[in-house]
Scaffold this active site. Structure first.
Site, short mmCIF file in Angstrom:
data_model
loop_
_atom_site.label_atom_id
_atom_site.label_comp_id
_atom_site.label_asym_id
_atom_site.label_seq_id
_atom_site.Cartn_x
_atom_site.Cartn_y
_atom_site.Cartn_z
N HIS B 75 29.91 40.62 53.31
CA HIS B 75 30.88 41.15 52.51
C HIS B 75 32.16 41.27 53.13
O HIS B 75 32.09 42.45 53.68
CB HIS B 75 30.19 42.43 51.93
CG HIS B 75 30.85 43.07 50.64
ND1 HIS B 75 30.32 43.28 49.60
CD2 HIS B 75 32.22 43.28 50.56
CE1 HIS B 75 31.29 43.75 48.53
NE2 HIS B 75 32.52 43.74 49.21
N HIS B 77 36.57 41.14 53.11
CA HIS B 77 37.89 40.87 52.42
C HIS B 77 38.67 40.26 53.19
O HIS B 77 39.15 40.73 53.97
CB HIS B 77 38.29 41.89 51.41
CG HIS B 77 37.53 42.45 50.47
ND1 HIS B 77 37.53 42.24 49.21
CD2 HIS B 77 36.42 43.58 50.71
CE1 HIS B 77 36.65 42.91 48.35
NE2 HIS B 77 35.94 43.74 49.40
N ARG B 79 41.63 38.56 52.23
CA ARG B 79 43.19 38.76 51.53
C ARG B 79 43.90 37.53 51.58
O ARG B 79 45.05 37.59 51.13
CB ARG B 79 43.78 39.90 52.42
CG ARG B 79 43.12 41.17 52.53
CD ARG B 79 42.78 41.75 51.25
NE ARG B 79 42.32 43.06 51.58
CZ ARG B 79 41.72 43.92 50.58
NH1 ARG B 79 41.11 43.19 49.56
NH2 ARG B 79 41.24 45.04 50.88
N ASP B 167 33.55 41.44 42.92
CA ASP B 167 33.81 42.87 43.77
C ASP B 167 35.10 43.36 43.63
O ASP B 167 36.04 42.77 43.61
CB ASP B 167 33.52 42.30 45.12
CG ASP B 167 33.62 43.60 46.11
OD1 ASP B 167 32.67 44.46 45.81
OD2 ASP B 167 34.32 43.67 46.76
N HIS B 194 29.49 44.88 41.87
CA HIS B 194 30.16 46.01 42.33
C HIS B 194 29.81 47.16 41.32
O HIS B 194 30.23 47.13 40.28
CB HIS B 194 31.76 45.75 42.46
CG HIS B 194 32.47 46.74 42.66
ND1 HIS B 194 33.28 47.22 43.95
CD2 HIS B 194 32.79 48.26 41.84
CE1 HIS B 194 33.68 48.30 43.64
NE2 HIS B 194 33.69 48.96 42.95
N HIS B 247 27.30 46.84 48.52
CA HIS B 247 27.57 48.16 49.05
C HIS B 247 26.85 49.37 48.53
O HIS B 247 27.49 50.06 47.75
CB HIS B 247 29.10 48.57 49.10
CG HIS B 247 29.94 47.92 48.23
ND1 HIS B 247 29.84 48.38 46.94
CD2 HIS B 247 31.01 47.20 47.79
CE1 HIS B 247 30.70 47.75 45.95
NE2 HIS B 247 31.49 46.94 46.95
N ASP B 320 31.76 45.28 54.22
CA ASP B 320 32.83 45.40 53.16
C ASP B 320 34.26 45.42 53.81
O ASP B 320 35.11 46.47 53.41
CB ASP B 320 32.56 46.86 52.18
CG ASP B 320 33.37 46.79 51.00
OD1 ASP B 320 34.06 45.71 50.82
OD2 ASP B 320 33.44 47.99 50.16
N HIS B 324 43.68 47.02 55.00
CA HIS B 324 45.12 47.48 54.10
C HIS B 324 46.19 47.88 55.05
O HIS B 324 45.95 48.41 56.29
CB HIS B 324 44.78 48.63 53.33
CG HIS B 324 43.99 48.42 52.17
ND1 HIS B 324 44.22 47.68 51.13
CD2 HIS B 324 42.85 48.98 51.63
CE1 HIS B 324 43.45 47.53 50.09
NE2 HIS B 324 42.57 48.39 50.45
N GLY B 339 39.28 51.46 50.81
CA GLY B 339 38.69 50.21 51.71
C GLY B 339 39.08 50.62 53.39
O GLY B 339 39.96 51.45 53.61
#
Lengths: 318, 440
Positions: B75, B77, B79, B167, B194, B247, B320, B324, B339
């Site tokens: 899991h 991200h 981006r 998600d 999710h 999650h 997860d 950011h 996040g």
């Protein structure tokens, strides 16, 4: 055996009520009409003096034309009522429509309706014979009979054949009637569809279920394709037309997995490029789609004949 | 630190000697050696190289440290495409390599959303060009994550999408979820949810409870997660689908999965390290780096996650990883993005369970290797002759202080910045090539 004993029903509402012997009898009878329909002189007087009303609450080309021709060739007076021009448009209930027509003393009513069970309901309110010409996702008995006749003429006895029914089983009355009929006559039936297009508990029909068309088609004698309606393709039942054709469309590659002489059937109307590739649909050595249409008239003549036998006798001496 | 370019030259042979081999599949834990040849594990065992390492083989002296399958984070991200100022496939993969993660699954909530074969192929191509580790995309369940129309799941699966998830957004409509679970079954694919009832979450920005009340922040109740998981498990029963909870964070939802498994349903779930080492007290003085979805929950929920990891209800540890930029986090709590990053802290934070005596090393490593591999039907995640040579060498006792400024990830939003942790990846190998060495 007196002829009436070979078909012991007032109505033809579904395959479910029929015995294997009754089905075989109707198919035998239809054989005679197939031969007759190929002659220049097609008329008989089996239904002379009888009236047949076609009551279609849904659009139809082949079924309605086929019933009308069947009635006319048997000498019946045939009347066509389409919903667009009738009192139903003015808000009349189904039962009122039935009782109104019944008051005119017709002999046979052939009814198509978009809702399952509507034809059964109507039959309870009339004295004449009723033929189900397709009700919702429930049954379409004359289609199953004409499919059976098509198979029998091409492949001999249905018992022991393996038939794959592919596509939108969930919404298909053709699939339900065919499953019932083919099982009664001793065929092995496979259903091939994505899980979203299969009804719950369908295994109770005694059929084998496949989600992978390649596995499902392996070694089959007959492939029956079903129509997938446009509105079911937009991400609700299946993601898209392109994905449906990729996994569940009958093309040459998937067809190669069936028996080399497997027949291709489709009740029509076809969506070329959605459930069937044009090349396959038009393959005259494999596709019997136009045979189905031809035999449809003969099968409906046979249905009308067996129902007419159970009508009150006409007094020809009056 | 410039992100290194992946080496695509043919891998040679590498001998790891003087290692402590741990394999969660065979439950091996023994001194020994391992040989990689090309992209695969050629041989391993206590007796290997008893007569010395053959000529021409690169040798790594493990110094008695643990050599095990590389970590799998199901899991992440990344981006890319769309939010490359937060992370790219290159930087995310570098962050993974440094953390000992050799395989990751990236989530489809990019811009555009990975809901089409062309997007799956884009991620695969960018990974081939720029990634140090193995990257497998998950694809969306519904087009544009809008929760309405199914994606072309069959063709996405053929293109290499590993599973489906919306998600970041839950699939709220029960009929859409029923059809997705049902349709995905035709391709034996997993649907990951999710799990969050957005109407219950409302404008909540942390767990509902005493701390939220003291801080004056709107809260998110535990049932926001549990209601969706309970509904979905009913739908799994109806459809026979393969269902996964991303999650998972509440005792209620974990218990629902536990009961579902007992009934023989095909359900699984993963938990993130922050949910088993932190609780809502970590929000402290409005720390936006402790804001994520699902939020840090109460201490009772934290303990329930640990219980779920111990009794097998939870199948995998997944970070997860959600990068950011500063601007998304340097705002008041309610407006801050959800996040935290996690790839570089996954191993040491998870090892806290081992050091606390809560989980044995083999079981803990299994949650980050074998078990996610089996869920995703991947051949890696195990020491086996012929398996991919994806390995991590780590020192379980090495103490260090997390310094987010040193992260290879583009983003530094970690709730663990400044935390002293124990255990660190020393060397990471993917497909027989060393992609990271801690000390040069």
């Amino acid at each position: 055996m007196p002829p009436a004993a070979l078909f012991a029903h007032q109505h033809l509402l579904g395959i479910e009520q029929l015995s294997a012997a009754e089905i075989e009898h109707m198919l035998d009878l239809a054989e005679g009409y197939v031969a007759l329909n190929r002659h220049a002189h097609k008329k008989s007087d089996v239904l002379k003096g009888r009236s047949l009303i076609l009551l279609f609450f849904e659009t139809s080309t082949r079924t309605r034309t086929s019933f009308e021709l069947a009635g006319k060739r048997l000498g019946a007076d045939t009347i066509n009522i389409s919903v667009q021009m009738s009192a139903i448009k003015k808000g009349e209930t189904l039962i009122d429509t039935a009782m109104t027509l019944n008051a005119m003393h017709p002999d046979v009513l052939a009814v198509r309706h978009p809702e399952a069970g509507a034809v059964n309901l109507l039959a309870r309110h009339v004295n004449c014979a009723v033929i189900n010409a397709g009700d919702g996702s429930h049954e379409h008995p004359t289609q199953a009979l004409l499919d059976a006749l098509t198979i029998r003429r091409r492949r001999g006895p249905i018992a022991g054949l393996t038939v794959a029914i592919c596509g939108d089983i969930l919404h298909s009355r053709v699939a339900r009637s065919n499953m019932l009929l083919l099982k009664k006559l001793g065929a092995r039936v496979r259903l091939i569809a994505p899980p979203t297009l299969l009804p719950t508990a369908v295994e109770t029909f005694g059929v084998e279920v496949f989600h992978d068309m390649r596995k499902g088609l392996a070694g089959v004698d007959i492939i029956m394709m079903l129509r997938l309606q446009q509105e079911r393709m937009a991400g609700t039942f299946v993601p898209s037309q392109r994905e449906y054709f990729h996994f569940y469309g009958l093309d040459e590659e998937k067809l190669a997995l069936a028996k080399p002489d497997a027949l291709i059937m489709h009740p029509g109307p076809m969506n070329r490029g959605v459930e069937i590739d044009s090349v396959v649909a038009d393959d005259i050595t494999r596709s019997v789609i136009l045979d189905q249409v031809e035999l449809g008239v003969a099968v409906r003549q046979a249905c009308l004949e067996v129902l007419a036998r159970n009508l009150p006798a006409l007094d020809h001496n009056r | 630190m410039p992100t290194p370019k992946p080496d695509r030259s043919p891998p040679g042979r590498t001998a790891f000697i003087n290692a402590r081999l741990i394999d969660p599949e065979s439950r091996l834990d023994a001194r020994g050696a391992l040989l990689t040849d090309g992209k695969i594990i050629a041989d391993f065992g206590p007796a290997l190289f008893n007569n010395g390492v053959p000529e021409g083989v690169e040798t790594v002296d493990c110094g008695g440290q643990i050599l095990c399958p590389g970590l799998i984070d199901m899991h992440v991200h990344l981006r890319e495409p769309g939010h490359e100022h937060k992370e790219t496939i290159a930087t995310g993969s570098y962050s993974a390599a440094v953390g000992g993660v050799t395989t990751l699954a990236c989530m489809p909530n990019t811009k555009p959303v990975i809901d089409d074969v062309a997007l799956v192929e884009f991620v695969q191509r960018r990974a081939r060009e720029t990634s140090l580790v193995k990257v497998y995309p998950f694809a969306a369940i519904t087009r544009g994550l809008a929760g309405k129309e199914m994606t072309e799941m069959g063709m996405l699966a053929e293109a290499g999408a590993l599973a489906f998830t919306d998600d970041g957004m839950p699939v709220a409509d029960s009929l859409v979820m029923r059809r997705a679970l049902s349709y995905a079954r035709a391709f034996d694919m997993m649907v990951s949810q999710h799990a969050e009832d957005l109407s219950l979450t409302g404008c909540g920005c942390m767990a509902e409870g005493e701390i939220a009340t003291r801080l004056g922040l709107p809260g998110i109740p535990d049932v926001s997660e549990a209601i969706v998981v309970e509904r979905d498990i009913r739908l799994v029963e109806l459809t026979g689908g393969r269902y996964h909870v991303a999650h998972i964070s509440t005792a209620l939802a974990i218990d629902a999965v536990r009961q579902g498994k007992k009934r023989g349903l095909n359900v699984s779930c993963e938990a993130a390290p922050h949910h088993f080492v932190l609780n809502d007290a970590a929000v402290g003085d409005y720390r936006t780096f402790a804001k994520m979805a699902p939020p840090l929950r109460s201490e009772a929920n934290r303990l329930a996650v640990i219980e779920g990891l111990k009794d097998g209800t939870i199948d995998a540890i997944a970070t997860d990883h959600a990068p950011h930029d500063q601007e998304s986090k340097r705002v008041p709590m309610e407006r801050a993005a959800n996040g935290v990053v996690g790839l570089e802290t996954m191993l040491p934070i998870s090892l806290e369970l081992y050091h606390a005596g809560l989980l044995g090393l083999i079981d803990l490593l299994g949650l980050m290797t074998l078990r996610p591999a089996d869920l995703l039907k991947l051949p890696q995640g195990r020491l086996r002759k012929g398996a991919p040579a994806d390995l991590v060498l780590f020192d379980p006792e090495r103490a260090w202080t997390v310094d987010a400024k040193q992260f290879r990830s583009k983003s530094k939003n970690s709730p663990f910045d400044g935390r002293t942790v124990t255990g660190r990846a020393l060397l990471t190998m993917v497909d027989g090539r060393i992609v990271h060495r801690l000390d040069g």
